[in-house]
Design an enzyme around this catalytic site. Structure first.
Site, mmCIF file in Angstrom:
data_model
loop_
_atom_site.group_PDB
_atom_site.id
_atom_site.type_symbol
_atom_site.label_atom_id
_atom_site.label_comp_id
_atom_site.label_asym_id
_atom_site.label_seq_id
_atom_site.Cartn_x
_atom_site.Cartn_y
_atom_site.Cartn_z
ATOM 1 N N GLY A 1 0.804 -1.212 0.000
ATOM 2 C CA GLY A 1 0.000 0.000 0.000
ATOM 3 C C GLY A 1 0.837 1.261 0.000
ATOM 4 O O GLY A 1 0.421 2.302 -0.503
ATOM 5 N N LYS B 1 11.988 1.419 0.231
ATOM 6 C CA LYS B 1 10.540 1.565 0.065
ATOM 7 C C LYS B 1 10.273 2.936 -0.544
ATOM 8 O O LYS B 1 10.514 3.970 0.082
ATOM 9 C CB LYS B 1 9.837 1.430 1.415
ATOM 10 C CG LYS B 1 9.883 0.030 1.985
ATOM 11 C CD LYS B 1 9.143 -0.067 3.297
ATOM 12 C CE LYS B 1 7.673 0.216 3.127
ATOM 13 N NZ LYS B 1 6.914 0.008 4.369
ATOM 14 N N GLY C 1 3.939 1.630 -1.455
ATOM 15 C CA GLY C 1 4.602 1.818 -2.735
ATOM 16 C C GLY C 1 5.393 0.587 -3.081
ATOM 17 O O GLY C 1 5.122 -0.510 -2.597
ATOM 18 N N ASP D 1 0.152 -3.111 12.988
ATOM 19 C CA ASP D 1 -0.096 -3.872 11.759
ATOM 20 C C ASP D 1 0.744 -5.149 11.741
ATOM 21 O O ASP D 1 1.444 -5.445 10.776
ATOM 22 C CB ASP D 1 0.215 -3.016 10.529
ATOM 23 C CG ASP D 1 -0.427 -3.568 9.252
ATOM 24 O OD1 ASP D 1 -1.366 -4.381 9.374
ATOM 25 O OD2 ASP D 1 0.010 -3.190 8.163
#
Length: 952
Positions: free
Chosen positions: A640, A658, A642, A754
């Site tokens: 999400g 990233k 990149g 997460d």
């Protein structure tokens, strides 16, 4: 105009003077006095501004705050003028063996000093009482000098002291304790380390010295002249992990309450005059190394409580009047490496069963009464039965009737290259580059292992060393270890070579920085190595072109040059001033428009650039080059945020980049906050942030490259990695440790938000590393136990309590981790075709059945029925993590301890790692850290002369 010109000239002269002499006059005079009392000071110690580039000097607001000059070859004495540096916080002169003379009383004037490290110098005379005036002192390391006299009682005034190391000196007299208004070491309630070994201390160990209020983890009093009994108050300090009282003249019985020390790893009581019965140490399940040799205990049958020491690696009971037969079950202890029982009255048949294949390597029963030996399956175990009845018989050659000394020939091997043929006295590094390395010796005072031939230990030590150097951006290419030996007092000595990066030698800043990481205990080895110090050698290859000007001639040259050059240039400078000022304004305006760093906080320029903690800023061109223009071949994934690219830096280091999509880019302030947060977390089970790029409209985060992909890919079989039960336990343990660090040791605590199998990566050794902190939230408000925030996360892993209340706590991560645990044992997606893994397992679990009746749902790759010890317990912990109420879920530190216990059981026939890795997280609570080499106080970080490293 005629009146303005002289005014402008005066202002310009004042400006030039202030710019040239930024260091306060008092500090400059103090440093000049130190320089005059030393020889071999750095060549760039010239001019009147030490704060502008003098090697080893760091300043804040024109005041000198740090002097770090380890291994730079200084000679002379430490002048009392050091007391004039009233803002000094760090003084490290370690490994300069030719700095001699007394420690000046003026040291007591440094009221802001938090770190005083003089390891391995040549200081002599008494330690001045004025040391007790340093109320901010956190680190006091004066070991390996020639100090004599008594330990100053005034040290007891140092209420913030964490580290006290006075070992390897000539100190004598009693250990000071408080008496009325007189302070003593018993007042150091926050200290973790009492290192007083290898001195000439005498008298008794006072009962008053120890109390249940203390936080000690190391008590090292070995090699003194202490008498009397071991105080029973020692058993009240339940935080203790290492106790060395060996090599004294202690007598009487050993206090029975020592078995209260359930966290103790190493206990040395040898070479005293202890009497009475052997103490019963039942319950000390963390004990790795036990040595009670050469005492005067009463004759005792082989104690059955030895068999309860499940973590034991080394048992040394020489000349302790043990008698009877050794039970075969002793050799089944899962981590036992060495058994030294020489000079006792043990008899009967020696039967070590099937010890071959465990960790056992040496059994020394010289000078006992052994009459027979069953030689079944013992090919890898060295057995010594010299001077036993079995060796009096004639006949076949018996190799066990002679003594062969163990040795380790380990040297760090080349890394996939051929060693270079180097000229002069250069050495070929592990990367096959010729260079002049920085050298020295590690001295580990109480390692928890005795198998010096196990290369696994040295490889892990090399890796942690490189990680420490790289996390501080030090110019280190590689390290080499060799010559592992035990000295007369059972210290493990290990030679170290540190090789420079991108050149063949270090400069002085590089050497002092490397030396400080080692002298200040910033480097933290694995727990099995225990307490250590480093003995560095003076570095001889700074590349100063073979000569150095005298201080006097340099200063005269500077004065003459300044006078002549100043007269000629002053008018030119004045004429150029207006033009330069205008050009500067134009350049600043252009930079303001093109450089987002300067826009981040234009009102407070000192906060405009992220406060990085071991991370660096990359330009777009650097990352473009490292990825071959972000080529498709280097595209290793996307999410999400990149795309993720693999890159390679000029020094050969692999990185993961990233690169954010335009639509996912954050505001500059948010991006700044994120990288400041990420740069503060340093743990072996967290993917390390190397740096970032905010250039040419890009936002990129640069991480260490983790080669074995995600846990999701490994579980699904996509990566081709087979995960047996032990590997899954190891992965679960690593991820749990990373989370426990974030929750309980990071400052401020961090909630990941997460946790899922795609955010757990596996390195080349299958160690788990928690990744992707894009949704993480710091717990900055210590008054609250939650954060009220918009719900974010991944469905299937998302805590339902957080989803309903929007109140985020660390227990939300615990819930997500519980789902990961269930995914580990089933290989099922958390949400798949309307089925939720948590509900599915709750519906089929039956605790009355073998493996809880989960045969049909468990991933067949695990191989149920082969080696799945701890499976049911693993399921119990997973289900407790996914309780509906956060209050009913365990802490991550509890999860760590439980998985460690499971792993120890399941690993009984695998390669030995650390039997008590729980030392990092056992009984951790917020603000109370367990492991000896965790940076435990904010004050410790304040002492670092470069960006601090957070606890790990």
């Amino acid at each position: 105009m005629g009146e303005i010109m002289p005014l402008l000239l005066l202002l310009l002269c004042n400006y030039l003077f202030l710019a040239k002499a930024a260091t306060s006059n008092g500090d400059f005079i103090g440093l000049k006095a130190l320089m005059d009392s030393w020889q071999n000071t750095p060549p760039n110690w010239v001019g009147s501004d030490p704060c502008d580039g003098w090697d080893g000097i760091k300043c804040s607001n024109s005041r000198v705050t740090s002097i770090t000059l380890s291994s730079t070859g200084l000679t002379g004495e430490l002048s009392g003028d050091v007391g004039s540096l009233s803002e000094l916080e760090t003084l490290d002169l370690s490994y300069n063996k030719d700095i001699t003379g007394p420690l000046p009383q003026a040291i007591g004037n440094l009221k802001k000093l938090s770190t005083l490290i003089l390891v391995g110098c040549g200081f002599n005379g008494p330690i001045p009482d004025e040391i007790g005036n340093l109320q901010e002192l956190v680190y006091l390391s004066l070991n390996s000098n020639n100090f004599n006299g008594q330990i100053p009682a005034s040290i007891g005034n140092l209420s913030k002291l964490y580290w006290l190391d006075l070992a390897e000196n000539q100190l004598n007299g009693p250990i000071p304790v408080s008496n009325g208004s007189i302070p003593g070491l018993d007042k150091l309630l926050h200290a973790k380390h009492f290192h007083l070994g290898q001195n000439k201390l005498s008298g008794i160990i006072p009962q008053q010295l120890f109390s249940s209020e203390m936080a000690l983890i190391h008590v090292l009093f070995e090699g003194n002249q202490l008498r009397g009994s071991i105080p029973s108050s020692l058993g009240l300090v339940t935080t203790l992990e290492v106790v060395r009282l060996d090599g004294n003249m202690l007598s009487a019985s050993v206090p029975q309450n020592l078995n209260n020390l359930t966290k103790l790893h190493d206990l040395f009581l040898s070479n005293n005059k202890l009497s009475g019965s052997l103490p019963n140490l039942t319950g000390m399940s963390s004990l790795n190394y036990l040595d009670m040799s050469n005492n005067s205990f009463v004759p005792t049958d082989f104690p059955p409580w030895f068999l309860t020491l499940e973590s034991l690696t080394t048992l040394v009971m020489e000349n302790t009047q043990l008698q009877g037969q050794i039970p075969t079950s002793l050799f089944s202890l899962g981590y036992l490496q060495t058994l030294m029982l020489k000079g006792n009255k043990l008899n009967g048949t020696l039967d070590i069963g099937t010890a071959d294949g465990n960790h056992l390597r040496r059994i020394d029963l010289e000078s006992n009464l052994i009459g027979d030996f069953k030689q079944v399956g013992v090919s890898d175990v060295q057995v010594i039965l010299k001077d036993n009845p079995i060796c009096y018989e004639t006949g076949e050659d018996k190799t066990y009737c002679s003594v062969l000394q163990p040795n380790s020939s380990y040297t760090t091997p080349p890394k996939n290259c051929l060693p270079s043929t180097c000229s002069s006295d250069q050495i070929s590094s592990p990367n096959c580059e010729c260079a002049y390395p920085y050298t020295g010796t590690f001295i580990f005072r109480s390692p928890s292992f005795s198998d010096l031939g196990n290369e696994t230990y040295y490889v892990s030590l090399e890796e942690s060393l490189m990680h420490s150097f790289q996390s501080h951006n030090l110019p280190v290419d590689s390290v080499s270890l060799s010559n592992a030996t035990k000295n007369a007092v059972q210290y493990l000595e290990l030679s170290l070579q540190v090789f420079p990066s991108n050149q063949d030698h270090f400069n002085r800043t590089g050497i002092s920085s490397v030396g400080f990481v080692l002298s200040n205990q910033t480097f933290k080895p694995q727990p099995i190595f225990g307490p250590f110090y480093f003995d560095g050698e003076a570095y001889q290859h700074f590349g100063d072109n073979g000569h150095r000007e005298s201080k006097k001639s340099r200063n005269i040259g500077i004065i003459i040059g300044a006078a002549v050059g100043g007269s000629v240039l002053l008018v030119l400078l004045l004429l150029a001033g207006v033009y330069a000022f205008c050009q500067k304004k134009r350049a600043e305006k252009a930079l303001e428009q093109s450089n987002p760093f300067r826009r981040w906080d234009s009102r407070e320029s000192h906060n405009s650039i992220p406060q990085l903690q071991g991370a660096r800023v990359f330009s777009f061109e650097e990352l473009q080059k490292s990825t071959k223009n972000f080529s498709q071949d280097n595209d290793v994934g996307s999410g999400g945020y990149g795309k993720v690219y693999r890159g390679k830096l000029p020094n050969g280091q692999l990185i993961a980049i990233k690169r954010a999509h335009i639509e996912t880019m954050q505001g500059a302030l948010q991006f700044k906050a994120e990288i400041e947060l990420l740069s503060r977390v340093h743990h072996t089970n967290l993917v390390r942030l190397i740096g970032f790029c905010f250039d040419q409209g890009e936002q990129m985060l640069v991480y260490e490259y983790v080669p074995n992909g995600t846990l999701k890919d490994a579980i699904s079989g996509k990566s081709g990695i087979r995960l047996d039960w032990v590997r899954r336990l190891k992965i679960a343990l690593g991820a749990a440790k990373g989370l426990a660090y974030l929750h309980e040791l990071a400052n401020p605590p961090i909630i990941h938000r997460d946790i899922k199998t795609t955010n757990i990566l596996l390195d080349e050794r299958m160690n788990a590393k928690v990744a992707d902190f894009g949704l993480s939230k710091p717990m900055v408000d210590t008054e609250k136990d939650h954060i009220t925030t918009q719900v974010k996360g991944t469905m299937g892993y998302l805590d339902p309590e957080y989803y309903m209340s929007q109140q985020l706590t660390e227990k939300s991560d615990v819930y997500s981790f519980g789902v990961v645990m269930l995914e580990l044992i089933t290989a099922k997606k958390p949400l798949d075709r309307g089925k939720y893994i948590v509900i599915e397992i709750k519906n089929v679990i039956d605790q009355t059945k073998d493996l809880y009746g989960l045969h049909e749902i468990v991933d067949p790759v695990i191989g149920l029925g082969t080696n799945t010890k701890g499976f049911e317990k693993f399921v119990d912990i997973a289900m407790s993590c996914v309780q509906e109420s956060g209050a009913d879920r365990p802490s991550m530190s509890y999860v760590v301890r439980e998985i460690e216990n499971m792993l120890q059981q399941a690993r009984s026939n695998t390669t030995f790692e650390s039997p008590t890795t729980s030392s990092s997280y056992d009984d951790i609570s917020k603000g109370s850290y367990r492991h000896p080499y965790i940076t435990e106080s904010p004050d410790l970080n304040a002492a670092l002369p470069y960006p601090k490293i957070e606890p790990m």
